[in-house]
Design a protein around this motif. Sequence first.
Motif, PDB file in Angstrom:
ATOM      1  N   GLN A   1       0.833  -1.203   0.000  1.00  0.00           N
ATOM      2  CA  GLN A   1       0.000   0.000   0.000  1.00  0.00           C
ATOM      3  C   GLN A   1       0.869   1.255   0.000  1.00  0.00           C
ATOM      4  N   TRP A   2       1.939   1.241   0.790  1.00  0.00           N
ATOM      5  CA  TRP A   2       2.858   2.385   0.840  1.00  0.00           C
ATOM      6  C   TRP A   2       3.465   2.630  -0.541  1.00  0.00           C
ATOM      7  N   ALA A   3       3.910   1.555  -1.182  1.00  0.00           N
ATOM      8  CA  ALA A   3       4.522   1.667  -2.512  1.00  0.00           C
ATOM      9  C   ALA A   3       3.521   2.190  -3.538  1.00  0.00           C
ATOM     10  N   LEU A   4       2.288   1.721  -3.475  1.00  0.00           N
ATOM     11  CA  LEU A   4       1.259   2.179  -4.409  1.00  0.00           C
ATOM     12  C   LEU A   4       0.950   3.660  -4.197  1.00  0.00           C
ATOM     13  N   ASN A   5       0.919   4.078  -2.935  1.00  0.00           N
ATOM     14  CA  ASN A   5       0.685   5.496  -2.647  1.00  0.00           C
ATOM     15  C   ASN A   5       1.806   6.364  -3.219  1.00  0.00           C
ATOM     16  N   LEU A   6       3.046   5.920  -3.067  1.00  0.00           N
ATOM     17  CA  LEU A   6       4.175   6.673  -3.617  1.00  0.00           C
ATOM     18  C   LEU A   6       4.119   6.693  -5.138  1.00  0.00           C
ATOM     19  N   ALA A   7       3.855   5.551  -5.729  1.00  0.00           N
ATOM     20  CA  ALA A   7       3.813   5.455  -7.193  1.00  0.00           C
ATOM     21  C   ALA A   7       2.718   6.337  -7.789  1.00  0.00           C
ATOM     22  N   ALA A   8       1.643   6.532  -7.049  1.00  0.00           N
ATOM     23  CA  ALA A   8       0.548   7.368  -7.539  1.00  0.00           C
ATOM     24  C   ALA A   8       0.934   8.841  -7.598  1.00  0.00           C
ATOM     25  N   THR A   9       1.933   9.230  -6.818  1.00  0.00           N
ATOM     26  CA  THR A   9       2.331  10.634  -6.790  1.00  0.00           C
ATOM     27  C   THR A   9       3.648  10.909  -7.510  1.00  0.00           C
ATOM     28  N   GLN A  10       4.377   9.869  -7.849  1.00  0.00           N
ATOM     29  CA  GLN A  10       5.671   9.985  -8.521  1.00  0.00           C
ATOM     30  C   GLN A  10       5.631   9.166  -9.806  1.00  0.00           C
ATOM     31  N   ASP A  11       6.701   9.209 -10.552  1.00  0.00           N
ATOM     32  CA  ASP A  11       6.773   8.451 -11.799  1.00  0.00           C
ATOM     33  C   ASP A  11       7.421   7.093 -11.539  1.00  0.00           C
ATOM     34  N   PHE A  12       6.678   6.209 -10.842  1.00  0.00           N
ATOM     35  CA  PHE A  12       7.167   4.871 -10.518  1.00  0.00           C
ATOM     36  C   PHE A  12       6.217   3.813 -11.063  1.00  0.00           C
ATOM     37  N   HIS A  13       6.784   2.709 -11.442  1.00  0.00           N
ATOM     38  CA  HIS A  13       6.061   1.485 -11.788  1.00  0.00           C
ATOM     39  C   HIS A  13       6.236   0.564 -10.582  1.00  0.00           C
ATOM     40  N   VAL A  14       5.222  -0.192 -10.199  1.00  0.00           N
ATOM     41  CA  VAL A  14       5.321  -1.097  -9.052  1.00  0.00           C
ATOM     42  C   VAL A  14       5.388  -2.538  -9.534  1.00  0.00           C
ATOM     43  N   THR A  15       6.357  -3.283  -9.000  1.00  0.00           N
ATOM     44  CA  THR A  15       6.438  -4.724  -9.241  1.00  0.00           C
ATOM     45  C   THR A  15       6.216  -5.414  -7.907  1.00  0.00           C
ATOM     46  N   ALA A  16       5.072  -6.070  -7.778  1.00  0.00           N
ATOM     47  CA  ALA A  16       4.733  -6.823  -6.566  1.00  0.00           C
ATOM     48  C   ALA A  16       5.286  -8.229  -6.739  1.00  0.00           C
ATOM     49  N   VAL A  17       6.175  -8.632  -5.836  1.00  0.00           N
ATOM     50  CA  VAL A  17       6.907  -9.890  -5.996  1.00  0.00           C
ATOM     51  C   VAL A  17       6.619 -10.836  -4.844  1.00  0.00           C
ATOM     52  N   ALA A  18       6.197 -12.041  -5.183  1.00  0.00           N
ATOM     53  CA  ALA A  18       6.035 -13.113  -4.194  1.00  0.00           C
ATOM     54  C   ALA A  18       7.135 -14.130  -4.451  1.00  0.00           C
ATOM     55  N   VAL A  19       7.923 -14.400  -3.430  1.00  0.00           N
ATOM     56  CA  VAL A  19       9.033 -15.344  -3.562  1.00  0.00           C
ATOM     57  C   VAL A  19       8.774 -16.530  -2.655  1.00  0.00           C
ATOM     58  N   GLN A  20       8.727 -17.689  -3.254  1.00  0.00           N
ATOM     59  CA  GLN A  20       8.585 -18.918  -2.474  1.00  0.00           C
ATOM     60  C   GLN A  20       9.941 -19.576  -2.348  1.00  0.00           C
ATOM     61  N   ARG A  21      10.271 -19.922  -1.123  1.00  0.00           N
ATOM     62  CA  ARG A  21      11.534 -20.630  -0.901  1.00  0.00           C
ATOM     63  C   ARG A  21      11.471 -21.982  -1.589  1.00  0.00           C
ATOM     64  N   ARG A  22      12.621 -22.423  -2.055  1.00  0.00           N
ATOM     65  CA  ARG A  22      12.694 -23.758  -2.651  1.00  0.00           C
ATOM     66  C   ARG A  22      12.446 -24.770  -1.551  1.00  0.00           C
ATOM     67  N   SER A  23      11.560 -25.700  -1.812  1.00  0.00           N
ATOM     68  CA  SER A  23      11.316 -26.737  -0.819  1.00  0.00           C
ATOM     69  C   SER A  23      12.233 -27.913  -1.106  1.00  0.00           C
ATOM     70  N   PRO A  24      12.562 -28.686  -0.078  1.00  0.00           N
ATOM     71  CA  PRO A  24      13.420 -29.845  -0.313  1.00  0.00           C
ATOM     72  C   PRO A  24      12.722 -30.849  -1.223  1.00  0.00           C
TER      73      PRO A  24
END
Length: 154
Positions: free
Chosen positions: A23-46
């Motif tokens: 939400q913080w990133a989206l608020n900043l991007a709405a007021t500045q010239d930013f693109h947002v990349t929302a990243v979900a990282v899953q740890r490698r499972s054994p």
Amino acid sequence: MTAQPRTIVVGVDGSPASRTALQWALNLAATQDFHVTAVAVQRRSPAFVPATSMALLPHGTFPEPSMETRAERLHSVVEAAGDHHATVTELLLTGEPARELTQLAGLDDLLVVGSHGAITTATALLGSITMGCLRHARCPVVIVPADRGKESHG
């Protein structure tokens, strides 16, 4: 020649802290010239999960959700962030979260992560992923406390 907008890379694991960071990133991007990349990282499972570990999981669950399930979860978190005026890319990665996030964020980008605790000096309060991002990022890192709510970026 038009300059390309900078990117805000946000680590999203579905926790309240990561939702607040998004939400913080989206608020900043709405007021500045930013693109947002929302990243979900899953740890490698054994490759091998002992039967005793499987017995600890609730009935009907598996240690590693499918890529489709992960994509649905990430999309629902981005959608729940509300109506925002920023371009958002949703990205799924597998690996060590701090490493993947810091490698994705370039020199001209901004890396945003949530903190599960108060920001003091202890790794336990910041979390190992947050500390890894602080140590290895090539760009500025913003740590958004989970209790920040939906305040503006200012």
